[in-house]
Design a protein around this motif. Structure first.
Motif, PDB file in Angstrom:
ATOM      1  N   LEU A  93       0.844  -1.191   0.000  1.00  0.00           N
ATOM      2  CA  LEU A  93       0.000   0.000   0.000  1.00  0.00           C
ATOM      3  C   LEU A  93       0.882   1.245   0.000  1.00  0.00           C
ATOM      4  CD1 LEU A  93      -2.709   1.468   0.220  1.00  0.00           C
ATOM      5  CD2 LEU A  93      -2.587   1.139   2.721  1.00  0.00           C
ATOM      6  N   GLY A  94       1.900   1.231   0.854  1.00  0.00           N
ATOM      7  CA  GLY A  94       2.804   2.375   0.923  1.00  0.00           C
ATOM      8  C   GLY A  94       3.562   2.606  -0.372  1.00  0.00           C
ATOM      9  N   THR A  95       4.097   1.534  -0.963  1.00  0.00           N
ATOM     10  CA  THR A  95       4.890   1.725  -2.179  1.00  0.00           C
ATOM     11  C   THR A  95       4.021   2.135  -3.369  1.00  0.00           C
ATOM     12  OG1 THR A  95       4.758  -0.651  -2.674  1.00  0.00           O
ATOM     13  CG2 THR A  95       6.680   0.113  -1.429  1.00  0.00           C
ATOM     14  N   SER A  96       2.783   1.644  -3.399  1.00  0.00           N
ATOM     15  CA  SER A  96       1.884   2.045  -4.481  1.00  0.00           C
ATOM     16  C   SER A  96       1.529   3.527  -4.362  1.00  0.00           C
ATOM     17  CB  SER A  96       0.620   1.185  -4.466  1.00  0.00           C
ATOM     18  OG  SER A  96       0.931  -0.187  -4.674  1.00  0.00           O
ATOM     19  N   LEU A  97       1.244   3.966  -3.149  1.00  0.00           N
ATOM     20  CA  LEU A  97       0.956   5.378  -2.919  1.00  0.00           C
ATOM     21  C   LEU A  97       2.176   6.237  -3.208  1.00  0.00           C
ATOM     22  CD1 LEU A  97      -1.077   4.894   0.359  1.00  0.00           C
ATOM     23  CD2 LEU A  97      -1.990   5.930  -1.731  1.00  0.00           C
ATOM     24  N   TYR A  98       3.343   5.720  -2.865  1.00  0.00           N
ATOM     25  CA  TYR A  98       4.591   6.441  -3.134  1.00  0.00           C
ATOM     26  C   TYR A  98       4.770   6.649  -4.637  1.00  0.00           C
ATOM     27  CZ  TYR A  98       9.638   7.378  -3.151  1.00  0.00           C
ATOM     28  OH  TYR A  98      10.873   7.937  -3.361  1.00  0.00           O
ATOM     29  N   ASP A  99       4.514   5.612  -5.406  1.00  0.00           N
ATOM     30  CA  ASP A  99       4.666   5.718  -6.861  1.00  0.00           C
ATOM     31  C   ASP A  99       3.715   6.760  -7.452  1.00  0.00           C
ATOM     32  OD1 ASP A  99       6.676   3.915  -6.989  1.00  0.00           O
ATOM     33  OD2 ASP A  99       5.488   2.262  -7.766  1.00  0.00           O
ATOM     34  N   LEU A 100       2.582   6.976  -6.786  1.00  0.00           N
ATOM     35  CA  LEU A 100       1.624   7.986  -7.244  1.00  0.00           C
ATOM     36  C   LEU A 100       1.886   9.350  -6.603  1.00  0.00           C
ATOM     37  CD1 LEU A 100      -1.685   5.891  -7.255  1.00  0.00           C
ATOM     38  CD2 LEU A 100      -0.238   6.519  -9.204  1.00  0.00           C
ATOM     39  N   GLU A 101       2.987   9.439  -5.875  1.00  0.00           N
ATOM     40  CA  GLU A 101       3.416  10.696  -5.239  1.00  0.00           C
ATOM     41  C   GLU A 101       2.398  11.220  -4.238  1.00  0.00           C
ATOM     42  OE1 GLU A 101       4.841  13.538  -8.063  1.00  0.00           O
ATOM     43  OE2 GLU A 101       5.955  12.038  -9.204  1.00  0.00           O
ATOM     44  N   ARG A 102       1.706  10.324  -3.597  1.00  0.00           N
ATOM     45  CA  ARG A 102       0.766  10.688  -2.539  1.00  0.00           C
ATOM     46  C   ARG A 102       1.499  10.512  -1.212  1.00  0.00           C
ATOM     47  NH1 ARG A 102      -4.399   7.442  -4.849  1.00  0.00           N
ATOM     48  NH2 ARG A 102      -5.101   7.602  -2.675  1.00  0.00           N
ATOM     49  N   TRP A 103       2.354  11.509  -0.929  1.00  0.00           N
ATOM     50  CA  TRP A 103       3.357  11.365   0.119  1.00  0.00           C
ATOM     51  C   TRP A 103       2.752  11.157   1.507  1.00  0.00           C
ATOM     52  CZ3 TRP A 103       6.845  10.402  -3.112  1.00  0.00           C
ATOM     53  CH2 TRP A 103       7.070  11.183  -4.242  1.00  0.00           C
ATOM     54  N   GLY A 104       1.716  11.928   1.845  1.00  0.00           N
ATOM     55  CA  GLY A 104       1.136  11.798   3.177  1.00  0.00           C
ATOM     56  C   GLY A 104       0.526  10.431   3.412  1.00  0.00           C
ATOM     57  N   ASP A 105      -0.245   9.946   2.453  1.00  0.00           N
ATOM     58  CA  ASP A 105      -0.862   8.623   2.593  1.00  0.00           C
ATOM     59  C   ASP A 105       0.195   7.522   2.608  1.00  0.00           C
ATOM     60  OD1 ASP A 105      -3.360   9.754   2.683  1.00  0.00           O
ATOM     61  OD2 ASP A 105      -3.811   9.401   0.565  1.00  0.00           O
ATOM     62  N   ALA A 106       1.212   7.672   1.760  1.00  0.00           N
ATOM     63  CA  ALA A 106       2.283   6.675   1.739  1.00  0.00           C
ATOM     64  C   ALA A 106       3.012   6.644   3.072  1.00  0.00           C
ATOM     65  CB  ALA A 106       3.260   6.978   0.608  1.00  0.00           C
ATOM     66  N   ARG A 107       3.289   7.819   3.603  1.00  0.00           N
ATOM     67  CA  ARG A 107       3.967   7.890   4.897  1.00  0.00           C
ATOM     68  C   ARG A 107       3.157   7.188   5.979  1.00  0.00           C
ATOM     69  NH1 ARG A 107       5.459  13.606   7.950  1.00  0.00           N
ATOM     70  NH2 ARG A 107       6.083  12.720   9.951  1.00  0.00           N
ATOM     71  N   ALA A 108       1.841   7.388   5.970  1.00  0.00           N
ATOM     72  CA  ALA A 108       0.987   6.738   6.966  1.00  0.00           C
ATOM     73  C   ALA A 108       1.062   5.217   6.846  1.00  0.00           C
ATOM     74  CB  ALA A 108      -0.456   7.222   6.812  1.00  0.00           C
ATOM     75  N   ALA A 109       1.119   4.714   5.615  1.00  0.00           N
ATOM     76  CA  ALA A 109       1.226   3.261   5.430  1.00  0.00           C
ATOM     77  C   ALA A 109       2.557   2.747   5.958  1.00  0.00           C
ATOM     78  CB  ALA A 109       1.065   2.922   3.951  1.00  0.00           C
ATOM     79  N   PHE A 110       3.641   3.463   5.668  1.00  0.00           N
ATOM     80  CA  PHE A 110       4.943   3.024   6.170  1.00  0.00           C
ATOM     81  C   PHE A 110       5.030   3.159   7.679  1.00  0.00           C
ATOM     82  CE2 PHE A 110       6.245   4.053   1.699  1.00  0.00           C
ATOM     83  CZ  PHE A 110       6.506   2.740   1.335  1.00  0.00           C
ATOM     84  N   ASP A 111       4.273   4.089   8.262  1.00  0.00           N
ATOM     85  CA  ASP A 111       4.182   4.157   9.722  1.00  0.00           C
ATOM     86  C   ASP A 111       3.727   2.810  10.281  1.00  0.00           C
ATOM     87  OD1 ASP A 111       4.998   6.747  10.290  1.00  0.00           O
ATOM     88  OD2 ASP A 111       2.981   7.587  10.165  1.00  0.00           O
ATOM     89  N   HIS A 112       2.739   2.224   9.637  1.00  0.00           N
ATOM     90  CA  HIS A 112       2.225   0.936  10.103  1.00  0.00           C
ATOM     91  C   HIS A 112       3.286  -0.155   9.969  1.00  0.00           C
ATOM     92  CE1 HIS A 112      -2.012   1.802  11.006  1.00  0.00           C
ATOM     93  NE2 HIS A 112      -1.952   2.691  10.026  1.00  0.00           N
ATOM     94  N   VAL A 113       4.037  -0.138   8.863  1.00  0.00           N
ATOM     95  CA  VAL A 113       5.093  -1.138   8.703  1.00  0.00           C
ATOM     96  C   VAL A 113       6.109  -1.008   9.822  1.00  0.00           C
ATOM     97  CG1 VAL A 113       6.889  -2.041   7.191  1.00  0.00           C
ATOM     98  CG2 VAL A 113       4.771  -1.164   6.199  1.00  0.00           C
ATOM     99  N   VAL A 114       6.500   0.220  10.141  1.00  0.00           N
ATOM    100  CA  VAL A 114       7.507   0.440  11.183  1.00  0.00           C
ATOM    101  C   VAL A 114       6.966   0.046  12.551  1.00  0.00           C
ATOM    102  CG1 VAL A 114       8.895   2.196  12.355  1.00  0.00           C
ATOM    103  CG2 VAL A 114       8.689   2.228   9.861  1.00  0.00           C
ATOM    104  N   ARG A 115       5.678   0.300  12.794  1.00  0.00           N
ATOM    105  CA  ARG A 115       5.106  -0.124  14.073  1.00  0.00           C
ATOM    106  C   ARG A 115       5.126  -1.647  14.217  1.00  0.00           C
ATOM    107  NH1 ARG A 115       0.500   3.403  12.841  1.00  0.00           N
ATOM    108  NH2 ARG A 115       0.984   5.513  13.579  1.00  0.00           N
ATOM    109  N   LEU A 116       4.916  -2.323  13.094  1.00  0.00           N
ATOM    110  CA  LEU A 116       4.914  -3.784  13.127  1.00  0.00           C
ATOM    111  C   LEU A 116       6.325  -4.363  13.160  1.00  0.00           C
ATOM    112  CD1 LEU A 116       2.072  -4.366  10.506  1.00  0.00           C
ATOM    113  CD2 LEU A 116       1.932  -4.821  12.964  1.00  0.00           C
ATOM    114  N   ASP A 117       7.277  -3.632  12.641  1.00  0.00           N
ATOM    115  CA  ASP A 117       8.669  -4.097  12.597  1.00  0.00           C
ATOM    116  C   ASP A 117       9.576  -2.872  12.722  1.00  0.00           C
ATOM    117  OD1 ASP A 117      11.119  -5.219  12.200  1.00  0.00           O
ATOM    118  OD2 ASP A 117      10.728  -5.929  10.158  1.00  0.00           O
ATOM    119  N   LYS A 118       9.919  -2.512  13.956  1.00  0.00           N
ATOM    120  CA  LYS A 118      10.637  -1.257  14.205  1.00  0.00           C
ATOM    121  C   LYS A 118      12.041  -1.250  13.621  1.00  0.00           C
ATOM    122  CE  LYS A 118      12.363  -2.707  18.750  1.00  0.00           C
ATOM    123  NZ  LYS A 118      12.380  -2.379  20.205  1.00  0.00           N
TER     124      LYS A 118
END
Length: 406
Positions: free
Chosen positions: A95-120
Motif C-alpha cells: 500500500l505504501g509503495t503504491s501510494l509512493y509511486d503515485l506521489e501521494r506522500w502523506g498517505d504513503a507515509r501513513a502506510a509506512f508508519d504501520h510497517v515500522v510499528r509492526l517491525d521497528k
C-alpha cells in the motif's frame, strides 16, 4: 511513459539520484521488495477463519493489480486487506509503495508508519517513510528516519539505500548541517559518481547554502557547479585538480560568501599558511563568519599557538554562542594550557548544546581524568565509545570531506 522501476533508474545516469523537482526515482512495485516482516505474511493457512481467507484472496488480487500497473485499483484492495487484517505487513508495505509511486506522500507515509510499528527495525520502511517526509518538506523528521534506515541497513534493497543516503545529505544541507552533508554526498564521489546532480549537491553544501538544489537561483548554478567540482576532486584525493577548481572559483567569485572558506578548507591539508589567509579573506567578506574562526582555532591548536587559538575560539563563541564546537575548542585550549576546571565548564556547556558529539565526550573524559574525577571520566569514555560507534554506522566509515568535524 512507463514508470521507471528502481533498477532502471539506477542504471540510468546517476545511481539512485533524481532530477531536481521530481520524485525520488524509487519504485518499489517490482518483485522481491516486501521486507520480511515479523507481524504477518502473505500466506494464510487453508484452515484460517473466513475473514482471513477473504483477506488472503483480496491480497492476491491487489498484488495482481499492482503488477499489472493498476495502482489505484491495488490501493483500494490493499486498504480492504489492512482493514480486516491490520497486522498484515505485506499489505501495508505494498500500500505504501503504491501510494509512493503515485506521489501521494502523506498517505504513503501513513502506510509506512504501520510497517515500522509492526517491525521497528525495518530499514527499508524507515527509508521510504523518510523519503515521503522529505517530499513533505519536514527535513528534521526525514533525516532522522533516513539515518536510522542507514544504521539498520536496507537488506536486499541497495538502490533504496542509495536514494535514502543521497536525500539524507540533501536534508542536512537544507538544515545547515554542511559538514555532515559534505561527508554524506561525498561518498558518492568516492564511488566515482560525478553526475551533475552529485556535483550540484556538493556545490550547494560547499558554499554553505541552506537550500535544496531545486531551490537554487539559476544565475548561481555555474558558481555552484564550480564549487561542487572542487569538492568532488577533494573527495577523490585529486589535490591538483581540486586546487585548480578552488583557485578558479576564488578568482571568479572573490566577494561571494563562503568561497574563500571553501578554498581554505581544501588548503588545510595542503598549505595551512595559505589556508589561514583564505579564512582571513572570508572574514573580510563576512566579518561575522564563525566557521572561519573555528577553522583557524583548529589550526592554531595544531601548532600549539594557544594564544591565537583562544582569540579565534572566543570570537567564534561571541559570534555563534550556540555552536557547540566553539565551546569545545575553548575547553580544549583551557585543558592544554592547564586550567582544568575552566576546561570542564566549557566542555560541559558544549555537551549541553550537542549531547551526541563523540569528540566532546572524548575531550571531556580527558578533562575529568586530569581533575581526578575517575568515575565521570569512565562514564564519558563509555558514552564516547557508544556515540562513536553510532556515528560510524551512520557514516559507513567514509573519511570526512568537509573540514574538521564534530
Amino acid at each position: 511513459m512507463k514508470r521507471l522501476r528502481i533498477t532502471a533508474a539506477l542504471v540510468a545516469a546517476l545511481a539512485a539520484v533524481p532530477a531536481w523537482g521530481q520524485a525520488p526515482p524509487v519504485s518499489a512495485t517490482h518483485e522481491g521488495t516486501p521486507p520480511a516482516g515479523k507481524a504477518g505474511g502473505t500466506s494464510v493457512a487453508a484452515k484460517a477463519p473466513a475473514p482471513a481467507r477473504a483477506a488472503s484472496a483480496t491480497l492476491s488480487k491487489a498484488n495482481k493489480a499492482r503488477e499489472g500497473g493498476d495502482l489505484e485499483g491495488a490501493i483500494g484492495l490493499y486498504r480492504q486487506v489492512v482493514k480486516v487484517s491490520p497486522r498484515q505487513i505485506d499489505a501495508w508495505w505494498y500500500l505504501g509503495t503504491s501510494l509512493y509511486d503515485l506521489e501521494r506522500w502523506g498517505d504513503a507515509r501513513a502506510a509506512f508508519d504501520h510497517v515500522v510499528r509492526l517491525d521497528k527495525n525495518n530499514g527499508a520502511a524507515l527509508a521510504f517513510r523518510g523519503l515521503c517526509t522529505f517530499r513533505q518538506g519536514q527535513y528534521v523528521e526525514a533525516l532522522d528516519d533516513l539515518q536510522r534506515a542507514r544504521a539498520l541497513g536496507v537488506s536486499g534493497n541497495p538502490e533504496v539505500g542509495s536514494v535514502a543516503r543521497f536525500h539524507a545529505g540533501l536534508a542536512m544541507t537544507r538544515l545547515s548541517r554542511f559538514e555532515p552533508a559534505l561527508n554524506t554526498i561525498g561518498e558518492f564521489a568516492l564511488e566515482g559518481n560525478d553526475s551533475p546532480q552529485i556535483i550540484e549537491a556538493l556545490g550547494v553544501a560547499t558554499l554553505r547554502m541552506p537550500l535544496l538544489p531545486s531551490e537554487l537561483p539559476p544565475e548561481k548554478r555555474e558558481m555552484v557547479m564550480m564549487a561542487g567540482r572542487g569538492s568532488y576532486f577533494m573527495a577523490m584525493r585529486l589535490a591538483p585538480a581540486a586546487r585548480t577548481a578552488f583557485e578558479e572559483l576564488a578568482l571568479r567569485y572573490p566577494d561571494v560568501p563562503n568561497v574563500h572558506y571553501a578554498f581554505g578548507i581544501f588548503l588545510m591539508s595542503e598549505d595551512a599558511d595559505r589556508a589561514l589567509k583564505e579564512f582571513e579573506r572570508e572574514l573580510s567578506v563576512q566579518p561575522a563568519h564563525a566557521p572561519s574562526h573555528i577553522q583557524m582555532a583548529f589550526e592554531y591548536i595544531r601548532r600549539a599557538d594557544y594564544a591565537s587559538a583562544r582569540r579565534h575560539a572566543k570570537d567564534a563563541v561571541t559570534l555563534a554562542p550556540t555552536d557547540f564546537i566553539a565551546h569545545r575548542l575553548i575547553g580544549q585550549i583551557e585543558l592544554e594550557t592547564g586550567d582544568t576546571q575552566a576546561a570542564i565548564a566549557s566542555l560541559e556547556q558544549s555537551r549541553r548544546l550537542e549531547p551526541n558529539s563523540p569528540t566532546v565526550y572524548f575531550t571531556l573524559a580527558k578533562a575529568y581524568a586530569r581533575a581526578g574525577r575517575d568515575a565521570d571520566a569512565e562514564k564519558a569514555r563509555a558514552e564516547f565509545t557508544r556515540l562513536d560507534r553510532l556515528s560510524r554506522l551512520q557514516r559507513n566509515g567514509v573519511t570526512a570531506v568537509g573540514g574538521m568535524t564534530p
